[in-house]
Write a protein that holds these residues in place. Sequence first.
Motif, PDB file in Angstrom:
ATOM      1  N   ASP A  65      -5.817  -1.182   5.517  1.00 14.88           N
ATOM      2  CA  ASP A  65      -5.411  -2.026   4.391  1.00 14.88           C
ATOM      3  C   ASP A  65      -5.135  -3.453   4.841  1.00 14.88           C
ATOM      4  O   ASP A  65      -5.537  -4.417   4.179  1.00 14.88           O
ATOM      5  CB  ASP A  65      -4.220  -1.435   3.635  1.00 14.88           C
ATOM      6  N   GLY A  78     -11.210   6.392  -0.921  1.00 11.72           N
ATOM      7  CA  GLY A  78      -9.836   6.078  -1.272  1.00 11.72           C
ATOM      8  C   GLY A  78      -9.707   4.658  -1.787  1.00 11.72           C
ATOM      9  O   GLY A  78     -10.690   3.940  -1.995  1.00 11.72           O
ATOM     10  N   LEU A  79      -8.472   4.257  -1.998  1.00 15.88           N
ATOM     11  CA  LEU A  79      -8.169   2.970  -2.603  1.00 15.88           C
ATOM     12  C   LEU A  79      -8.682   1.784  -1.783  1.00 15.88           C
ATOM     13  O   LEU A  79      -9.354   0.898  -2.310  1.00 15.88           O
ATOM     14  CB  LEU A  79      -6.657   2.833  -2.819  1.00 15.88           C
ATOM     15  N   ILE A 124       2.328   1.774  -3.434  1.00 19.18           N
ATOM     16  CA  ILE A 124       1.318   2.283  -4.364  1.00 19.18           C
ATOM     17  C   ILE A 124       1.070   3.766  -4.109  1.00 19.18           C
ATOM     18  O   ILE A 124       0.988   4.563  -5.051  1.00 19.18           O
ATOM     19  CB  ILE A 124       0.013   1.470  -4.252  1.00 19.18           C
ATOM     20  N   MET A 125       0.983   4.157  -2.864  1.00 16.23           N
ATOM     21  CA  MET A 125       0.741   5.561  -2.527  1.00 16.23           C
ATOM     22  C   MET A 125       1.913   6.455  -2.943  1.00 16.23           C
ATOM     23  O   MET A 125       1.716   7.628  -3.228  1.00 16.23           O
ATOM     24  CB  MET A 125       0.460   5.723  -1.034  1.00 16.23           C
ATOM     25  N   ARG A 126       3.118   5.871  -3.013  1.00 16.04           N
ATOM     26  CA  ARG A 126       4.294   6.624  -3.487  1.00 16.04           C
ATOM     27  C   ARG A 126       4.349   6.643  -5.015  1.00 16.04           C
ATOM     28  O   ARG A 126       5.222   7.256  -5.597  1.00 16.04           O
ATOM     29  CB  ARG A 126       5.583   5.975  -2.993  1.00 16.04           C
ATOM     30  N   THR A 129       0.836  -1.201   0.000  1.00 16.43           N
ATOM     31  CA  THR A 129       0.000   0.000   0.000  1.00 16.43           C
ATOM     32  C   THR A 129       0.867   1.246   0.000  1.00 16.43           C
ATOM     33  O   THR A 129       0.613   2.191  -0.754  1.00 16.43           O
ATOM     34  CB  THR A 129      -0.942   0.007   1.223  1.00 16.43           C
ATOM     35  N   ASP A 130       1.895   1.253   0.833  1.00 21.00           N
ATOM     36  CA  ASP A 130       2.797   2.410   0.885  1.00 21.00           C
ATOM     37  C   ASP A 130       3.486   2.628  -0.454  1.00 21.00           C
ATOM     38  O   ASP A 130       3.635   3.769  -0.901  1.00 21.00           O
ATOM     39  CB  ASP A 130       3.823   2.237   2.005  1.00 21.00           C
ATOM     40  N   ARG A 134       3.906   1.358  -8.296  1.00 18.76           N
ATOM     41  CA  ARG A 134       3.035   0.196  -8.490  1.00 18.76           C
ATOM     42  C   ARG A 134       3.794  -0.972  -9.083  1.00 18.76           C
ATOM     43  O   ARG A 134       3.355  -2.102  -8.985  1.00 18.76           O
ATOM     44  CB  ARG A 134       1.871   0.552  -9.402  1.00 18.76           C
TER      45      ARG A 134
END
Length: 117
Positions: A65, A94-95, A21-23, A18-19, A26
């Motif tokens: 998450d 959000g995601l 992806i947020m950065r 998750t971290d 991917r």
Amino acid sequence: MNLEDIAGEFARNVAAQTDAIMRGDRGKGGDKEAKRYVAAYKKLRDHGEAGRDALARLLTHSRMDVRVYAVTFLLSDRPEQALPVLREAAKGEGLIPFEASQALKYWDEGTWKLDVD
């Protein structure tokens, strides 16, 4: 490695994905972490009910998450535990809430299937 350690590995790798992806990572970062939490899940699955119990302990994890991913892996076997967690997570934005709402949609349609072999 005991079941709690394996569940901890699952949680750490979900959070790391998750971290990533947020950065915006991917690719390498997110995919690598996904492979790791799937591998941890398979180890837990191989221990039957005891493994599912260890994964279910993540339903109260501090990170949404981790809770959502744990319940998606438990949904078919333990819907009574998983569905309330998914419903609560799906209320947000959000995601991760989106992923929770998608899992609920497929569950309600009767098309839910976890594709992990």
